[in-house]
Design an enzyme around this catalytic site. Structure first.
Site, PDB file in Angstrom:
ATOM      1  N   GLU A  54      59.997  -7.995   7.250  1.00 46.88           N
ATOM      2  CA  GLU A  54      60.593  -9.310   7.430  1.00 46.88           C
ATOM      3  C   GLU A  54      61.941  -9.296   8.146  1.00 46.88           C
ATOM      4  O   GLU A  54      62.784  -8.441   7.892  1.00 46.88           O
ATOM      5  CB  GLU A  54      60.771  -9.955   6.063  1.00 46.88           C
ATOM      6  CG  GLU A  54      61.198 -11.405   6.090  1.00 46.88           C
ATOM      7  CD  GLU A  54      60.929 -12.068   4.758  1.00 46.88           C
ATOM      8  OE1 GLU A  54      59.829 -12.647   4.618  1.00 46.88           O
ATOM      9  OE2 GLU A  54      61.781 -11.984   3.860  1.00 46.88           O
ATOM     10  N   LYS A  56      65.209 -11.330   8.188  1.00 41.28           N
ATOM     11  CA  LYS A  56      65.851 -12.214   7.207  1.00 41.28           C
ATOM     12  C   LYS A  56      67.358 -12.036   7.290  1.00 41.28           C
ATOM     13  O   LYS A  56      67.880 -10.961   6.992  1.00 41.28           O
ATOM     14  CB  LYS A  56      65.329 -11.840   5.813  1.00 41.28           C
ATOM     15  CG  LYS A  56      65.845 -12.679   4.663  1.00 41.28           C
ATOM     16  CD  LYS A  56      65.183 -12.166   3.381  1.00 41.28           C
ATOM     17  CE  LYS A  56      65.539 -12.996   2.182  1.00 41.28           C
ATOM     18  NZ  LYS A  56      64.876 -12.468   0.947  1.00 41.28           N
ATOM     19  N   LYS A 116      57.501 -17.772   7.774  1.00 46.35           N
ATOM     20  CA  LYS A 116      57.891 -17.919   6.379  1.00 46.35           C
ATOM     21  C   LYS A 116      58.895 -19.056   6.258  1.00 46.35           C
ATOM     22  O   LYS A 116      59.997 -18.993   6.793  1.00 46.35           O
ATOM     23  CB  LYS A 116      58.489 -16.622   5.840  1.00 46.35           C
ATOM     24  CG  LYS A 116      58.654 -16.627   4.321  1.00 46.35           C
ATOM     25  CD  LYS A 116      59.128 -15.285   3.831  1.00 46.35           C
ATOM     26  CE  LYS A 116      59.217 -15.298   2.306  1.00 46.35           C
ATOM     27  NZ  LYS A 116      59.816 -14.046   1.800  1.00 46.35           N
ATOM     28  N   GLU A 165      51.437 -18.123  -1.904  1.00 46.56           N
ATOM     29  CA  GLU A 165      52.331 -17.442  -2.836  1.00 46.56           C
ATOM     30  C   GLU A 165      52.275 -18.062  -4.230  1.00 46.56           C
ATOM     31  O   GLU A 165      52.381 -19.273  -4.395  1.00 46.56           O
ATOM     32  CB  GLU A 165      53.760 -17.514  -2.307  1.00 46.56           C
ATOM     33  CG  GLU A 165      54.805 -16.875  -3.196  1.00 46.56           C
ATOM     34  CD  GLU A 165      56.178 -16.948  -2.563  1.00 46.56           C
ATOM     35  OE1 GLU A 165      56.370 -16.358  -1.486  1.00 46.56           O
ATOM     36  OE2 GLU A 165      57.057 -17.614  -3.140  1.00 46.56           O
ATOM     37  N   ASN A 186      54.840 -13.294  -5.922  1.00 47.06           N
ATOM     38  CA  ASN A 186      56.276 -13.134  -5.725  1.00 47.06           C
ATOM     39  C   ASN A 186      56.922 -12.696  -7.036  1.00 47.06           C
ATOM     40  O   ASN A 186      56.832 -13.393  -8.040  1.00 47.06           O
ATOM     41  CB  ASN A 186      56.900 -14.450  -5.252  1.00 47.06           C
ATOM     42  CG  ASN A 186      58.290 -14.261  -4.680  1.00 47.06           C
ATOM     43  OD1 ASN A 186      58.991 -13.312  -5.032  1.00 47.06           O
ATOM     44  ND2 ASN A 186      58.699 -15.164  -3.810  1.00 47.06           N
ATOM     45  N   GLU A 216      55.227  -9.340  -3.252  1.00 48.50           N
ATOM     46  CA  GLU A 216      56.409  -9.828  -2.553  1.00 48.50           C
ATOM     47  C   GLU A 216      57.666  -9.688  -3.406  1.00 48.50           C
ATOM     48  O   GLU A 216      57.622  -9.885  -4.618  1.00 48.50           O
ATOM     49  CB  GLU A 216      56.245 -11.316  -2.206  1.00 48.50           C
ATOM     50  CG  GLU A 216      54.994 -11.674  -1.444  1.00 48.50           C
ATOM     51  CD  GLU A 216      54.861 -13.179  -1.263  1.00 48.50           C
ATOM     52  OE1 GLU A 216      55.860 -13.888  -1.429  1.00 48.50           O
ATOM     53  OE2 GLU A 216      53.753 -13.638  -0.974  1.00 48.50           O
ATOM     54  N   SER A 217      58.774  -9.370  -2.743  1.00 44.73           N
ATOM     55  CA  SER A 217      60.129  -9.396  -3.310  1.00 44.73           C
ATOM     56  C   SER A 217      60.442  -8.196  -4.214  1.00 44.73           C
ATOM     57  O   SER A 217      59.625  -7.769  -5.026  1.00 44.73           O
ATOM     58  CB  SER A 217      60.396 -10.682  -4.085  1.00 44.73           C
ATOM     59  OG  SER A 217      60.347 -11.794  -3.235  1.00 44.73           O
TER      60      SER A 217
END
Length: 260
Positions: A54, A56, A116, A165, A186, A216-217
């Protein structure tokens, strides 16, 4: 009002204003609108470890992550290092992104790109298509069952895939009958921004096999990624771990090497 509620309220105002400035007919005339999209879900299933890397710049939880690197250099270095796909934050107020970032990323890489953002309206899906995305993100926490179904069908009709998500079983239950190709779990609570890695492990067993599974995350440890892989995940959306370094391309290269 929590941070997620504020983001969505701002997003509704933003989309309403953009609709007045740029009609859908103009988006549909984009040179990229008729571009044949690529399958991110297929690439994730084919990869040993399907990393979605990603771009970001910042986030509400971490403030500034990296403002100094160009999107072109970051995404091209991700592709060269072996990322299966690219995620580009296009939300401006809270994450510092833009649709221009998406456009620049599309011009810089050949692999699939995820837009996103906080998608609440079909108009945003047309924007994604017009700016070169292959995939959109839908967040079950901010959409009801009907909205999830309508938006995922709109994406499919435009040749875009959907990463849907979720954070808990309730969100999975309302998402399971959508047209999404991928379900992302997530680990970060979007209301408190606290991270719980075990969340993916707990929900993994309830995900139908037809969905490509994405974690995710909070994925900064390769041993955690290996554990998630053994739990049935094919994709791993990782941004901050790479973006907080001076050389995101080198960071993902090292990360993938440690996964071998």
């Amino acid at each position: 009002m929590n941070i997620l509620d504020r983001i969505i309220a701002d997003k509704r105002r933003e989309v309403s204003l953009k609709k007045q400035l740029i009609p859908t007919e103009q988006l549909e005339k984009s040179v990229l609108f008729n571009r044949q999209g690529q399958s991110l879900s297929a690439r994730l299933r084919q990869a040993s470890f399907g990393i979605i890397a990603e771009h970001k710049r910042r986030s509400p939880s971490k403030s500034v992550i990296n403002q100094s690197l160009s999107v072109e250099n970051v995404v091209s270095s991700y592709e060269k290092a072996g990322a299966a796909g690219i995620s580009v934050l296009t939300e401006a107020k809270y994450f510092g992104g833009s649709l221009d970032d998406l456009l620049l990323a599309r011009a810089s890489v050949e692999i699939p790109i995820l837009r996103k953002d906080f998608m609440i309206d079909e108009y945003q899906i047309l924007e994604a298509k017009a700016h070169g995305a292959d995939v959109i993100l839908l967040i079950a926490a901010v959409l009801n069952k009907t909205e999830l179904k309508t938006l995922s069908e709109t994406a499919r009709n435009l040749g875009l895939e959907v990463l849907l998500e979720i954070h808990n079983q309730e969100e999975l239950n309302k998402s399971i009958h959508t047209e999404a190709e991928m379900i992302g779990i997530n680990n970060r609570n979007l209301k408190t921004f606290e991270v719980d890695i075990e969340n993916s492990i707990r929900l993994a067993k309830n995900l139908p096999d037809r969905f490509t599974k994405v974690a995710e995350s909070g994925l900064s440890d390769t041993e955690v990624v290996k554990k998630l892989k053994s739990s049935g995940f094919d994709g791993f959306l990782i941004g901050e771990t790479f973006m907080k370094t001076e050389n995101p391309g080198k960071a993902i290269q090292s990360f993938l090497k440690d996964l071998d």
